[in-house]
Write an enzyme that holds these catalytic residues in place. Structure first.
Site, mmCIF file in Angstrom:
data_model
loop_
_atom_site.group_PDB
_atom_site.id
_atom_site.type_symbol
_atom_site.label_atom_id
_atom_site.label_comp_id
_atom_site.label_asym_id
_atom_site.label_seq_id
_atom_site.Cartn_x
_atom_site.Cartn_y
_atom_site.Cartn_z
ATOM 1 N N LYS B 78 0.825 -1.227 -0.030
ATOM 2 C CA LYS B 78 -0.171 0.228 -0.038
ATOM 3 C C LYS B 78 0.921 1.181 -0.081
ATOM 4 O O LYS B 78 1.813 1.352 0.654
ATOM 5 C CB LYS B 78 -0.849 0.109 1.176
ATOM 6 C CG LYS B 78 -1.938 1.260 1.422
ATOM 7 C CD LYS B 78 -2.816 1.046 2.656
ATOM 8 C CE LYS B 78 -4.049 2.076 2.686
ATOM 9 N NZ LYS B 78 -4.869 1.762 3.664
ATOM 10 N N SER B 158 -9.844 2.219 2.886
ATOM 11 C CA SER B 158 -9.040 2.898 2.187
ATOM 12 C C SER B 158 -8.097 1.915 1.299
ATOM 13 O O SER B 158 -7.447 2.321 0.329
ATOM 14 C CB SER B 158 -8.021 3.952 2.738
ATOM 15 O OG SER B 158 -7.264 3.259 3.841
ATOM 16 N N SER B 182 -10.229 0.273 6.986
ATOM 17 C CA SER B 182 -9.725 0.268 5.911
ATOM 18 C C SER B 182 -9.147 -1.007 5.096
ATOM 19 O O SER B 182 -8.655 -0.891 4.215
ATOM 20 C CB SER B 182 -8.685 1.452 5.972
ATOM 21 O OG SER B 182 -8.908 2.631 5.698
#
Lengths: 485, 488, 95
Positions: B78, B158, B182
């Site tokens: 990420k 997210s 997330s």
């Protein structure tokens, strides 16, 4: 007592509280492993943490905690076994995180006291409100480029103790005494070197005035970052007068931050920092509370050095010194240590006299610290011995001391070299005495007719005849014996 | 021959050891898949050359017989994790061009375990969002589509790039971060497994901070076993993170086979709000039946402050974020927009560098911490947070794990809910309470909606008890028989 | 709770985020909407509840007082938009 500012309408008194930022003596920064050394090249003592890089996290330097607790103990203050780091949020170019990690409503040290030793021998207690740990900001340099300021983060993250007094201080003189005493305690403890010029001790003063007799606290102004004791005192005097003039002319004083301009000798409002301050303190979620047990505090308490107040009491009691002399000697840890070495096993009053009058005289003249003294404590101690055992006279001792200062040689060597040993041999003294008596029949007659004060003249002659080396007391005794016979 | 992108991490691990294929072949297959699936916009940066170089090193270590736990396994990172020398953006314009000179602890640990980073995955800007539509680099698409409808769906957020890339078999696993859901919510939307471990299990050092007291990294994979393997590699005490736990990391994989016999499973009655889709409610009931069939005992429990969790979160998280994001000021890294003074430069840089949602949260956070409002908002929220934490402590007196839906709905279309912040926030209604309490949680794909979209169930356990979490997840996975490939 | 434009301007200033005058109204509306929704917390009884300030109940670890970082000026300045001679440059600050 009494620092009264005469106004047209009232007599006014000062109400002062001090916030001292003291740099903690440590090798590494408060939350990173960067060095705290003074004077490195720009941004060379900066880690990614100190530069506020994304994802960087603080880890607490345990030594800073110990130093803060030690200082708290030295101020006879309440040690909080649980305290909390909070973020103080504001933007500034030399504050890379956009917040300062500090302590807010739960500081590591609570209320304590600091004793002021007043010049008249009395003492006065000033309350300590709190002591907390926080990180320093970096430095903005404004004169290297016409349109830019340059940022050096070497100081960013250096551990500071903010020591806040209660508004108990009433005169500029007390401010000076407070700062010197605090500095002395910090240096004794080894928690701050107290160097105001290098910025390792900085002072903000909260100043307000009120009519004498009143107990109200009026609006205060904060005078920021003054870098010497003298300037703090000057700044406060100016600021107090300014506030009195404000009130007396029917005006009010605004709560604001003011800067002292030492060239002009006045304070002025820092308008650039005035607007919209709202620090939005909240507990730093990157750090858990600082917690320690009673044993941790006890260990530090047991290892505490003797502090100036205790030393002063001991010097008076054990050495029979006057409060004034003891006060002078304990003000600096190094002086006290020096003195004790000189006095050990010798005449303490004589030692105190020599250290304060002769040694400090030389140091002051040369503008040097006791650590750089040209005369070691060992040598000065030996000089005291030579005086006490009559090897040399006090007068000769002064000469020997001067030679020690000049050459750095030990007193015995100087006495030997210059043949300054006092004559304490009765035979030699008697011979000199006989000779003087024989040569001065007229003077002997005067003496015998009752002018006993002539004795001094005879002593002087004997001293002269022995190039000053004869022990004056012995001369006097021998003369008296012969003349009175 | 089976496609190299179809294996799980556990399978690939064995086949690499048996030399059925090389790490380089495995990496190349995934890099090719990434090229083909560029339309998903799952990656902000692809690091193909670096990946091939590292895969070759893996092959050397495999040949020498000392491969790590994830040797040669292609992963996505990420883009909230700082990676040394590789662009790190947090999906924000404000980090333009930022190439950290340091590597986050978690990505370093994964590298040390032998894994091969294929690139940096898209996300909501600064991890603020539930649909991966706030990224400066554009929205990520969900590889799943509803039956008979050609509407692009959000992957959740997210960690949307992570979820999408794992579901689409572009990577075998990915790192996510979870602040209020997330990891778990996008895992549910994309039909994969996502684990948020206990707060303090994975180091936060080098992870761009959103809300420090909530942020926690975790694995996103296609199977529960893969998550167990990956989490073990990511976890462990880090002296650089003061909130990192000095605890032994258990062998999570070893726990998988232990089953749930004798475990008490809490079913919180407050997790059936009006907005819960009937399909999810039904799936939840099914999940309870599966666990019961495996020998667990369902227990109805109450988590009375559930309703307050979301507003609490939307005070705590923005407050911390407003402070954490103060360092993005145009001075030391990233974007700078010149101004006529320092403050003007700050204000222009931050207005241009932050997207609308981030700006909104910074301002909310600033407001709730400001003088006169702190007690009413921030302090109040911290107290309610304590009550929420207490709810879980009380519940775990009675039960060993809690089962709930992960999100109230399946994935929705890109563009939906985007003009109503609160409707968007409601996505996290089931995931936020565990984040506030710092307890571990996971989402397991457990079924499909009527129109063929993945639905997830969430499992929560006590702090530091990820082993029980994995045991429950494994039983659910076994029972659900969820398809490993989206119907693309 | 409904924020007025002046409050939004103040928050924007504190946050160092430029908000054009024309946008103040819209931003005020959005923030007010969120704050109104948050207000529901007022209903929760938190009498005698100690606030939970962090995500964990672990004990804080301390680092030893050892210099093992810094001395990396080049890396620290590597990403600076305006680095000069070992410094970070910013628009001139007038004190």
């Amino acid at each position: 007592m009494g620092y009264i500012i005469k106004g047209e309408k009232h007599d006014w008194e000062l109400v002062i509280g001090l916030e001292v930022h003291a740099q903690v003596i440590s090798k590494a920064k408060l939350f990173s492993g960067s060095s705290t050394d003074f004077g490195g090249g720009p941004n060379t003592q900066v880690s990614f943490i100190d530069a506020g890089m994304p994802g960087m996290l603080p880890v607490l330097n345990g030594h800073a905690v110990e130093q803060a607790v030690k200082t708290g103990l030295g101020l006879k203050a309440k040690i909080n076994r649980r305290s909390v780091f909070a973020r103080k949020n504001y933007f500034y170019a030399d504050m890379p995180q956009g917040y300062q990690i500090s302590q807010y409503d739960q500081p590591i040290v609570g209320e304590g006291t600091l004793v002021l030793d007043m010049p008249d021998g009395s003492t006065r207690e000033i309350g300590i409100e709190r002591l907390h740990l926080e990180q320093d900001a970096g430095k903005s340099i404004h004169d290297l480029h016409p349109h830019k300021s340059y940022i050096d983060l070497n100081r960013s993250g250096i551990p500071l103790m903010e020591i806040v007094s209660k508004p108990d201080i009433r005169t500029p003189e007390e401010v000076g005494i407070y700062l010197k005493k605090l500095r002395s305690i910090l240096r004794y403890l080894g928690t701050c070197d107290g160097n105001m010029e290098e910025g390792s001790m900085r002072c903000d003063a909260n100043v307000s005035v009120r009519p004498v007799g009143s107990t109200e606290l009026r609006t205060r102004c904060e005078i920021k970052n003054v870098n010497s004791v003298r300037f703090v005192m000057q700044a406060i005097e100016y600021e107090a007068r300014r506030q009195v003039d404000c009130y007396e002319s029917g005006g009010t004083v605004d709560q604001e931050t003011r800067l002292y301009d030492s060239h002009k000798g006045e304070t002025r409002s820092m308008r650039s920092k005035e607007f919209a301050h709202d620090y939005r303190y909240f507990p730093d979620p990157d750090l858990l509370p600082i917690e320690f047990d009673e044993a941790f505090v006890a260990r530090l308490r047991d290892a505490l050095p003797e502090l100036p107040d205790d030393k002063l009491t001991r010097f008076i009691k054990d050495f029979g010194l006057t409060a004034y002399d003891a006060g002078v000697l304990v003000a600096e840890k190094e002086s006290a240590v020096y003195f004790e070495e000189v006095a050990k096993g010798r005449d303490p009053k004589l030692a105190a006299n020599w250290v304060i009058t002769n040694l400090f005289g030389v140091l002051n003249k040369r503008g040097i610290e006791i650590g750089d003294s040209p005369v070691s404590a060992k040598d000065l101690g030996r000089l005291i011995e030579l005086i006490s055992d009559n090897t040399i006279s006090s007068r000769m001792a002064k000469e020997v001391f001067e030679a020690m200062v000049e050459t750095g040689k030990a007193p015995d060597a100087i006495v030997e070299e210059r043949g300054m040993k006092q004559i304490t041999d009765t035979g030699a003294i008697d011979a000199a005495v006989d000779k003087i008596i024989a040569e001065n029949a007229d003077k002997v007659a005067q003496y015998k007719s009752g002018k006993v004060q002539m004795l001094g003249w005879f002593v002087g002659q004997v001293m002269k005849a022995t190039q000053g080396k004869a022990n004056p007391a012995m001369c006097s005794d021998a003369l008296k014996k012969k003349l009175d016979a | 021959m089976t496609q190299l992108t179809s294996f799980t991490i556990a399978e690939a691990r064995e086949k690499l050891a048996k030399k059925e294929f090389t790490a380089l072949e495995l990496t190349d297959a995934h890099l090719a898949a990434m090229e083909r699936a560029k339309d998903l916009n799952a990656f902000i940066t692809m690091t193909g050359d670096l990946a091939r170089e590292r895969a070759r090193e893996s092959d050397k270590r495999l040949a020498a017989g000392h491969g790590g736990a994830l040797e040669g396994i292609p992963l996505g990172i990420k883009d909230l994790f700082c990676t040394e020398g590789v662009l790190t953006t947090a999906a924000s314009h404000i980090l333009d061009g930022f190439k950290p000179r340091y590597e986050s602890t978690v990505s370093q640990k994964l590298r040390d375990a032998g894994s091969v980073m294929l690139g940096k995955l898209n996300l909501d800007e600064f991890a603020m969002g539930s649909a991966n539509i706030t990224s400066y680099y554009g929205p990520v698409k969900n590889p799943w589509k509803a039956k008979g409808r050609n509407v692009e769906l959000v992957p959740g957020g997210s960690s949307g790039g992570s979820a999408s890339s794992v579901a689409a078999h572009l990577v075998m696993g990915a790192t996510g971060t979870d602040t209020g859901g997330s990891i778990r919510q996008p895992a549910a939307f994309c039909g994969i497994v996502g684990v948020k471990p206990t707060y303090g299990r994975c180091s936060r050092w080098g992870v761009v901070a959103f809300a420090s007291s909530l942020d926690q990294a975790g694995p996103m994979t296609r199977t529960v076993r893969d998550a167990a393997i990956m989490l073990r590699a990511m976890s462990g005490y880090d002296p650089k993170d003061s909130t990192s736990a000095q605890l032994e990391v258990p062998d999570f994989e070893a726990a998988l086979a232990k089953g749930v016999k004798g475990l008490r499973i809490g079913i919180p009655k407050e997790y059936r709000p009006a907005g819960l889709s009937p399909e999810l409610a039904a799936l939840w009931d099914k999940g309870v039946e599966w666990l019961k069939a495996a020998g667990a005992t369902p227990v109805e429990i109450s988590l009375p402050h559930t309703k307050s969790a979301l507003p609490t979160y939307y005070i705590v998280a923005p407050a911390e974020a407003s402070s954490n994001l103060a360092r993005y000021d145009g001075v030391r890294f990233g974007l700078r927009v010149e101004g006529k003074s320092l403050d003007d430069m700050y204000a222009k840089t931050r207005a241009a560098g932050f997207g609308a949602e981030v700006r909104r949260r910074i301002m909310i956070g600033t407001y709730v911490l400001s003088a006169g409002y702190y007690d009413a908002y921030y302090l109040k929220a911290q107290k309610v947070r304590a009550l929420i934490n207490q709810d879980f402590t009380d519940a775990f007196e009675k039960v060993d794990a809690i089962l709930t839906p992960t999100a109230p709905t399946p994935a929705f279309g890109i563009g939906e809910k985007s003009d109503d912040p609160i409707a968007m926030y409601l996505n996290d209604v089931f995931t936020v309470p565990a984040s506030l309490a710092g307890i571990p949680g996971a989402s397991v794909p457990a079924g499909l909606s009527a129109d063929g979209l993945p639905l997830g169930l969430q499992v929560l356990t006590r702090r530091w008890d990820e082993e029980t979490l994995f045991r429950v997840c494994q039983v659910l996975e076994d029972a659900a028989q969820f398809p490993l490939l989206p119907a693309v | 709770m409904s924020l007025d434009k002046a409050t939004v301007r103040r928050i924007a200033t504190l946050s160092r985020i430029e908000v054009a005058d024309a946008d103040l109204e819209v931003v005020a509306g959005q923030l007010s909407g969120i704050l109104n929704w948050i207000e529901q917390l007022k209903e929760v009884d938190t009498t005698n509840v100690a606030p939970m300030t962090g995500g964990t109940d672990l004990k804080l670890q301390w680092r030893p007082d050892v210099v093992n970082d810094g001395d990396k000026m080049e890396q620290v300045l590597a990403n600076a938009p305006d680095g000069h001679d070992g410094f970070f440059g910013v628009p001139k600050v007038v004190e």
